[in-house]
Write an enzyme that holds these catalytic residues in place. Structure first.
Site, mmCIF file in Angstrom:
data_model
loop_
_atom_site.group_PDB
_atom_site.id
_atom_site.type_symbol
_atom_site.label_atom_id
_atom_site.label_comp_id
_atom_site.label_asym_id
_atom_site.label_seq_id
_atom_site.Cartn_x
_atom_site.Cartn_y
_atom_site.Cartn_z
ATOM 1 N N CYS A 15 37.532 3.747 68.730
ATOM 2 C CA CYS A 15 36.287 3.201 69.277
ATOM 3 C C CYS A 15 35.106 3.967 68.693
ATOM 4 O O CYS A 15 34.996 4.105 67.478
ATOM 5 C CB CYS A 15 36.293 3.153 70.798
ATOM 6 S SG CYS A 15 36.545 4.711 71.636
ATOM 7 N N ARG A 16 34.228 4.490 69.543
ATOM 8 C CA ARG A 16 32.942 5.021 69.059
ATOM 9 C C ARG A 16 33.012 6.436 68.534
ATOM 10 O O ARG A 16 32.167 6.854 67.744
ATOM 11 C CB ARG A 16 31.921 4.976 70.208
ATOM 12 C CG ARG A 16 31.541 3.573 70.609
ATOM 13 C CD ARG A 16 30.785 3.578 71.916
ATOM 14 N NE ARG A 16 30.293 2.249 72.261
ATOM 15 C CZ ARG A 16 30.064 1.843 73.505
ATOM 16 N NH1 ARG A 16 30.282 2.673 74.517
ATOM 17 N NH2 ARG A 16 29.616 0.625 73.720
#
Length: 218
Positions: free
Chosen positions: A176-177
């Site tokens: 993800c981030r």
């Protein structure tokens, strides 16, 4: 101390002051995914538009973000320079020297996933060999801005009802981030409960891109 040295240290201190706010560090994580409007950044961070604008202004003055106008909107993106490396060094120092950080990482993140994550280097080899499915669990608007090559995007809040879209005969690598993005931890925990062989990427999309590795766009 010489005046020149003092002036340099004063500049260091000013940069540290700019970074010395949790909301600004969080905003940097969001802008590292790609250019976003202040309205979207405010929504993601749970801030008012006015408050988000003030934090972004400080980050821009410090040289950490850059802004450009797109019609009536102002879009913010990560500025040039080793910003992600600076944040990674801060993270490493905090995990090693701040017991409070170590406890949070142990009690929350490691509880969700105790397995060693996949490094970027390992994932590059696995992608070339075609032995892994890469799962991007960020929101769709972030995936569209850029993603790992060949990644499948299923936002974490849609994952449970879309399990049929994920093959069980290959290992999954979720990302993800960044290193503290809870989405990948939650995705890994959910998929393992349903019998999938899955690991996390060690960091996230911004670090992958900053390393000069190929990215896709939609």
């Amino acid at each position: 101390m010489s005046r020149a040295k003092l002036q340099v240290f004063e500049q260091f201190a000013e940069l540290a002051r700019v970074l010395g706010h949790a909301h600004r560090l969080e905003l940097l994580e969001y802008v590292a995914q790609g250019e976003r409007s202040v309205e979207r950044l405010a929504q993601l961070s749970g801030l008012s538009v006015a408050n988000a604008s003030q934090h972004l202004k400080q980050l821009r003055l410090g040289g950490f973000v850059q802004a450009r106008r797109d019609g009536k909107r102002v879009l913010y993106g990560l500025a040039d320079g080793p910003i992600l490396s600076l944040l990674a060094a801060l993270r490493t120092y905090a995990e090693r020297n701040r017991p409070e950080v170590g406890k949070i990482v142990s009690d929350y993140f490691h509880r969700l996933d105790e397995l060693e994550p996949v490094s970027r280097k390992e994932l590059v080899h696995r992608l070339k060999a075609g032995t892994v499915v890469v799962l991007d669990v960020r929101p769709q608007d972030e995936f569209v801005l850029g993603h790992l090559p060949g990644a499948v995007n299923i936002p974490v809040d849609e994952l449970k009802r879309r399990l049929a879209d994920i093959p069980k005969n290959q290992e999954i690598v979720a990302y993800c981030r960044g290193p503290y993005c809870v989405f990948s931890f939650e995705a890994v925990a959910l998929l393992r409960r349903h019998g999938y062989k899955v690991r996390r990427l060690q960091d996230g999309y911004p670090e992958w891109r900053a390393a000069g590795l190929p990215v896709g766009s939609s």
